[in-house]
Design a protein around this motif. Structure first.
Motif, mmCIF file in Angstrom:
data_model
loop_
_atom_site.group_PDB
_atom_site.id
_atom_site.type_symbol
_atom_site.label_atom_id
_atom_site.label_comp_id
_atom_site.label_asym_id
_atom_site.label_seq_id
_atom_site.Cartn_x
_atom_site.Cartn_y
_atom_site.Cartn_z
ATOM 1 N N PRO A 11 0.559 -1.068 0.117
ATOM 2 C CA PRO A 11 0.013 0.094 -0.019
ATOM 3 C C PRO A 11 0.859 1.292 -0.032
ATOM 4 C CG PRO A 11 -0.038 -0.872 1.903
ATOM 5 C CD PRO A 11 0.840 -1.829 1.232
ATOM 6 N N ILE A 12 2.179 0.990 0.016
ATOM 7 C CA ILE A 12 2.837 2.588 0.219
ATOM 8 C C ILE A 12 3.788 2.545 -1.106
ATOM 9 C CG2 ILE A 12 3.081 2.921 2.692
ATOM 10 C CD1 ILE A 12 5.807 1.682 2.890
ATOM 11 N N ALA A 13 3.556 1.701 -1.919
ATOM 12 C CA ALA A 13 4.309 1.847 -3.220
ATOM 13 C C ALA A 13 3.378 1.773 -4.476
ATOM 14 C CB ALA A 13 5.088 0.494 -3.606
ATOM 15 N N CYS A 14 3.704 2.712 -5.613
ATOM 16 C CA CYS A 14 2.527 2.860 -6.621
ATOM 17 C C CYS A 14 2.811 1.584 -7.457
ATOM 18 C CB CYS A 14 3.076 4.018 -7.569
ATOM 19 S SG CYS A 14 2.244 3.933 -9.088
ATOM 20 N N PRO A 15 1.790 0.914 -7.689
ATOM 21 C CA PRO A 15 1.404 -0.562 -8.319
ATOM 22 C C PRO A 15 2.069 -0.277 -9.751
ATOM 23 C CG PRO A 15 -0.763 0.451 -8.268
ATOM 24 C CD PRO A 15 0.124 1.418 -7.483
ATOM 25 N N PHE A 16 2.107 1.143 -10.454
ATOM 26 C CA PHE A 16 2.447 1.051 -11.887
ATOM 27 C C PHE A 16 3.829 1.469 -11.999
ATOM 28 C CE2 PHE A 16 -2.110 2.541 -11.267
ATOM 29 C CZ PHE A 16 -2.535 1.466 -11.897
ATOM 30 N N CYS A 17 4.337 2.116 -10.843
ATOM 31 C CA CYS A 17 5.990 2.608 -11.156
ATOM 32 C C CYS A 17 6.918 1.984 -10.353
ATOM 33 C CB CYS A 17 6.053 3.956 -11.509
ATOM 34 S SG CYS A 17 5.840 5.048 -9.996
ATOM 35 N N GLY A 18 6.282 1.645 -8.843
ATOM 36 C CA GLY A 18 6.941 1.252 -7.904
ATOM 37 C C GLY A 18 7.345 2.283 -6.818
ATOM 38 N N ASP A 19 7.042 3.574 -7.220
ATOM 39 C CA ASP A 19 7.745 4.662 -6.598
ATOM 40 C C ASP A 19 7.013 4.739 -5.102
ATOM 41 O OD1 ASP A 19 9.440 5.545 -8.263
ATOM 42 O OD2 ASP A 19 8.323 7.335 -8.709
ATOM 43 N N GLU A 20 7.538 4.955 -3.712
ATOM 44 C CA GLU A 20 6.962 5.013 -2.632
ATOM 45 C C GLU A 20 6.037 6.272 -2.461
ATOM 46 O OE1 GLU A 20 8.536 5.390 1.954
ATOM 47 O OE2 GLU A 20 9.952 4.728 0.672
ATOM 48 N N LEU A 21 4.978 5.977 -2.018
ATOM 49 C CA LEU A 21 3.864 6.872 -1.771
ATOM 50 C C LEU A 21 3.972 7.415 -0.245
ATOM 51 C CD1 LEU A 21 1.014 4.894 -3.159
ATOM 52 C CD2 LEU A 21 2.575 6.388 -4.506
ATOM 53 N N ALA A 22 3.667 8.923 -0.174
ATOM 54 C CA ALA A 22 3.680 9.474 1.064
ATOM 55 C C ALA A 22 2.584 8.774 1.938
ATOM 56 C CB ALA A 22 3.274 11.011 0.964
ATOM 57 N N SER A 23 1.560 8.334 1.398
ATOM 58 C CA SER A 23 0.603 7.780 2.377
ATOM 59 C C SER A 23 -0.268 6.760 1.445
ATOM 60 C CB SER A 23 -0.178 8.423 3.006
ATOM 61 O OG SER A 23 -1.175 9.223 2.269
ATOM 62 N N PRO A 24 -0.757 5.794 1.892
ATOM 63 C CA PRO A 24 -1.433 4.679 0.951
ATOM 64 C C PRO A 24 -2.710 5.175 0.192
ATOM 65 C CG PRO A 24 -1.059 3.653 3.109
ATOM 66 C CD PRO A 24 -0.817 4.991 3.220
ATOM 67 N N GLY A 25 -3.496 6.080 0.781
ATOM 68 C CA GLY A 25 -4.603 6.712 0.182
ATOM 69 C C GLY A 25 -4.363 7.710 -0.607
ATOM 70 N N ALA A 26 -4.385 9.031 0.053
ATOM 71 C CA ALA A 26 -4.206 10.152 -0.363
ATOM 72 C C ALA A 26 -2.731 10.395 -0.875
ATOM 73 C CB ALA A 26 -4.234 11.461 0.656
ATOM 74 N N GLY A 27 -1.844 9.767 -0.437
ATOM 75 C CA GLY A 27 -0.517 9.610 -1.180
ATOM 76 C C GLY A 27 -0.585 9.268 -2.605
ATOM 77 N N PHE A 28 -1.446 8.006 -2.706
ATOM 78 C CA PHE A 28 -1.611 7.519 -4.178
ATOM 79 C C PHE A 28 -2.219 8.566 -5.135
ATOM 80 C CE2 PHE A 28 -4.168 5.319 -7.389
ATOM 81 C CZ PHE A 28 -3.083 4.625 -8.144
ATOM 82 N N VAL A 29 -3.536 9.125 -4.567
ATOM 83 C CA VAL A 29 -3.947 10.091 -5.598
ATOM 84 C C VAL A 29 -3.276 11.335 -5.687
ATOM 85 C CG1 VAL A 29 -5.869 11.888 -5.410
ATOM 86 C CG2 VAL A 29 -6.345 9.649 -4.425
ATOM 87 N N ASP A 30 -2.453 11.838 -4.841
ATOM 88 C CA ASP A 30 -1.430 12.925 -5.199
ATOM 89 C C ASP A 30 -0.430 12.485 -6.247
ATOM 90 O OD1 ASP A 30 -2.669 14.531 -3.240
ATOM 91 O OD2 ASP A 30 -1.177 14.165 -1.572
ATOM 92 N N HIS A 31 0.101 11.244 -6.055
ATOM 93 C CA HIS A 31 1.031 10.636 -7.052
ATOM 94 C C HIS A 31 0.546 10.478 -8.278
ATOM 95 C CE1 HIS A 31 4.412 8.178 -8.665
ATOM 96 N NE2 HIS A 31 3.248 7.253 -8.710
ATOM 97 N N ILE A 32 -0.685 10.112 -8.650
ATOM 98 C CA ILE A 32 -1.199 9.979 -9.967
ATOM 99 C C ILE A 32 -1.416 11.404 -10.500
ATOM 100 C CG2 ILE A 32 -1.811 7.384 -9.665
ATOM 101 C CD1 ILE A 32 -5.046 8.722 -9.532
ATOM 102 N N HIS A 33 -1.591 12.358 -9.776
ATOM 103 C CA HIS A 33 -1.918 13.408 -10.247
ATOM 104 C C HIS A 33 -0.552 14.315 -10.596
ATOM 105 C CE1 HIS A 33 -5.982 13.828 -9.683
ATOM 106 N NE2 HIS A 33 -5.989 13.609 -8.472
#
Length: 59
Positions: A11-33
């Motif tokens: 949950p703390i890694a982007c499933p598409f690029c593997g980058d570490e996310l700041a958080s599992p939920g909002a961090g993913f949303v921020d990342h894809i934006h």
């Protein structure tokens, strides 16, 4: 960029690029934006599973 995958087991890694996310939920949303490539991959994935989820989802 890491190997593209749709492995949603970490949950703390982007499933598409593997980058570490700041958080599992909002961090993913921020990342894809912030990542056009991951956003496109997410939208493609979402379109493929959209019919599997009744009424889609609000997210």
């Amino acid at each position: 960029m890491a190997v593209t995958t749709t492995d949603w087991t970490d949950p703390i890694a982007c499933p598409f690029c593997g980058d570490e996310l700041a958080s599992p939920g909002a961090g993913f949303v921020d990342h894809i934006h912030e990542s056009a490539t991951c956003e496109a991959e997410f939208e493609f994935w979402r379109e493929n599973i959209g019919d599997d989820v009744v009424g889609e989802w609000a997210g």
